[in-house]
Design an enzyme around this catalytic site. Structure first.
Site, short mmCIF file in Angstrom:
data_model
loop_
_atom_site.label_atom_id
_atom_site.label_comp_id
_atom_site.label_asym_id
_atom_site.label_seq_id
_atom_site.Cartn_x
_atom_site.Cartn_y
_atom_site.Cartn_z
N GLU A 189 -4.51 -8.98 -1.60
CA GLU A 189 -5.11 -8.82 -0.27
C GLU A 189 -6.56 -8.40 -0.36
OE1 GLU A 189 -2.90 -6.54 2.69
OE2 GLU A 189 -4.80 -5.91 3.56
N GLU A 208 0.80 -1.23 0.00
CA GLU A 208 0.00 0.00 0.00
C GLU A 208 0.84 1.28 0.00
OE1 GLU A 208 -2.90 -0.55 3.13
OE2 GLU A 208 -3.99 -2.03 1.94
#
Length: 502
Positions: free
Chosen positions: A322, A220
């Site tokens: 994810e 991220e």
């Protein structure tokens, strides 16, 4: 009288021949059907087929071939590994067998974290000494108690083996401009040192008998609101790091075959990232593909973004690394909750006003089934769930970022709860194997989501999702062969067409 007798005999012969001719024209498709449903099926074998002549036909088109499947699975986290070690050996083995054994979900693609993440017991790095430019202090001791044993035990159980994608949530804090685990940016003067950090990680895990299949430069890169471990990259900065530092370093150290997947965040940012990563041959060289997450929306899988990413780099991987039911405390032994639109995510409270519509309440099973099928129908070749195991609180998690996993445990009472999410994942991981090719489907029922793939052994797996409140009858067709099937209301179904034997 003889004439009449012979006439009747001729009529009987003609009738029998006509019946045999009809039987010859009508070819039944041999299938195995497995269903998980709101009504209580959990990957249950269905043996009673529909008797309804339905006008809804789902036609399989194996001559239409799309992406090759890399795999499906979940993630090894310190939280999951720690909980497994708190259970009895019997329950620990039961969970690992359920995920990795031949009669279990047969997970084939997994993920883990490099040093600490939110689902660790505390913050830690593999290189604790500041300005240790040669990383002489590098060590993976923190992983030896829980994480490494979980991975190795899974390896021992898995017959076909599985791939591992590893992601750091942050570099060692001393390499960043804010000198902290949370937030900040990697200072350019440490780009080569951070590349060495990856190489040492791969070497250390290889020494433990664990080969890493893929890496992402950071989890991220847009950050997470500065809540837990993170490190910010722009598309151009990450591309520079991979092109001029990480890729060449891994190649020089003998890890050139490790697959580097760029980005590793939500799908709405895909366009600008793949534009930078795959700008030209030089920028593309060390990127094996793109990693994505699902937290952009609780219902929209953003097919346009997925299509754009594929078209930008059609020969590269596109893997969902994810997804989970986030910002929720798990419901214990309450299967019904997982089928109800009661779950909320981070965006329910925190999304900007213009994005609020993307985050309505949702049913966890519906979200998983819709997203995975939607991904497969839009060039995604791998799909990885987040934690494999969490406790009744949705942790342990040092930041108290509670989430849900397919398997929930109570380590004090030594109890295990397989939620409907476990069976949902297994509908894909168990029956669509690495190397399978996604094939074409003509679907006449707009209320059913359908995807299909042909496995390396020649078998075909068809996965359907009925989100509606009514059961549905349909005809599945492969060439001239057909079978009538019924799918329950609120159900996910895998239809396996076995390999034909001559």
């Amino acid at each position: 009288m003889k004439t009449i007798r012979y006439s009747i005999l001729a009529l009987l012969i003609f009738t029998v021949m006509s019946c045999n001719s009809e039987k010859k024209e009508s070819k039944n498709l041999n299938v195995e059907v497995y269903e998980t449903s709101e009504s209580g099926n959990n990957l249950t074998r269905i043996t009673e087929f529909s008797k309804v002549d339905s006008s809804a036909v789902i036609k399989l088109l194996p001559e239409q071939k799309f992406q090759t499947i890399t795999g499906f699975g979940g993630s090894f986290t310190e939280s999951s590994a720690y909980l497994l070690n708190k259970l009895s050996k019997r329950n620990r083995d039961t969970i690992l067998q359920a995920y990795f054994a031949e009669d279990g979900a047969r997970y084939s693609l997994t993920r883990t974290h490099i040093a600490s993440c939110d689902f660790s017991l505390n913050n830690y790095t593999y290189a604790p000494e500041a300005d240790d430019m040669e990383l002489k202090s590098f060590n993976i001791e923190e992983d030896r108690d829980d994480l490494i044993p979980m991975i190795k035990d899974a390896q021992a159980i898995s017959q076909d083996g599985f791939k591992i994608i590893s992601s750091p949530w942050s570099s060692p804090p001393w390499m960043k401009d804010n000198k902290a685990y949370v937030g900040g940016k990697l200072l350019p003067k440490y780009y080569d040192v951070f590349a060495l950090y990856f190489s040492k990680y791969l070497e250390a895990y290889k020494a433990e008998g664990i080969d890493i299949w893929g890496l992402t430069p950071v989890n991220e890169p847009h950050g997470n609101g500065n809540n837990w471990e993170s490190m910010h990259f722009s598309p151009e900065e990450e591309t520079d790091f991979v092109q001029n530092h990480l890729g060449p370093k891994l190649e020089a150290d003998g890890f050139g075959k490790v697959n580097i997947l760029g980005y590793d965040q939500n799908r709405a940012g895909l366009n600008e990232w793949v534009d930078a990563m795959f700008k030209d041959e030089a920028s593309s060289k060390y990127f094996a593909g793109t990693a994505i997450h699902w937290y952009e929306s609780t219902f929209d899988y953003l097919p346009e973004a997925l299509q754009y990413a594929h078209n930008k780099a059609p020969n590269k991987y596109l893997i969902e690394t994810e997804g989970c039911v986030d910002s929720e405390i798990p419901k214990w032994e309450d299967d019904a909750w997982y089928w109800k639109k009661e779950a909320t995510d981070w965006g329910w409270d925190w999304a900007s006003p213009e994005d609020k519509h993307l985050h309505p309440k949702y049913a966890p099973v519906n979200r998983y089934a819709r997203d995975i099928i939607g991904c497969l129908n839009n060039w995604v070749d791998g799909w990885v769930d987040w934690n494999m195991v969490l406790d009744k609180q949705g942790g342990p998690n040092w930041f108290e970022n509670w989430c849900v996993a397919p398997v929930i445990v109570d380590p004090v009472a030594d109890e295990v709860y397989f939620t409907p999410l476990y069976y949902t994942m297994a509908h894909f991981s168990k029956y669509i194997r690495p190397g399978a090719e996604v094939i074409g489907v003509e679907n006449a029922d707009a209320d059913l989501m359908v995807t299909a793939a042909k496995n390396p052994d020649g078998s075909i797996a068809v996965v359907l999702f009925n989100e509606g409140k009514m059961s549905k009858d349909f005809t599945l067709m492969l060439g001239e062969e057909t079978v009538k099937v019924k799918i329950n209301q609120q159900a996910i179904q895998t239809i396996l067409i076995p390999t034909k034997t001559k």
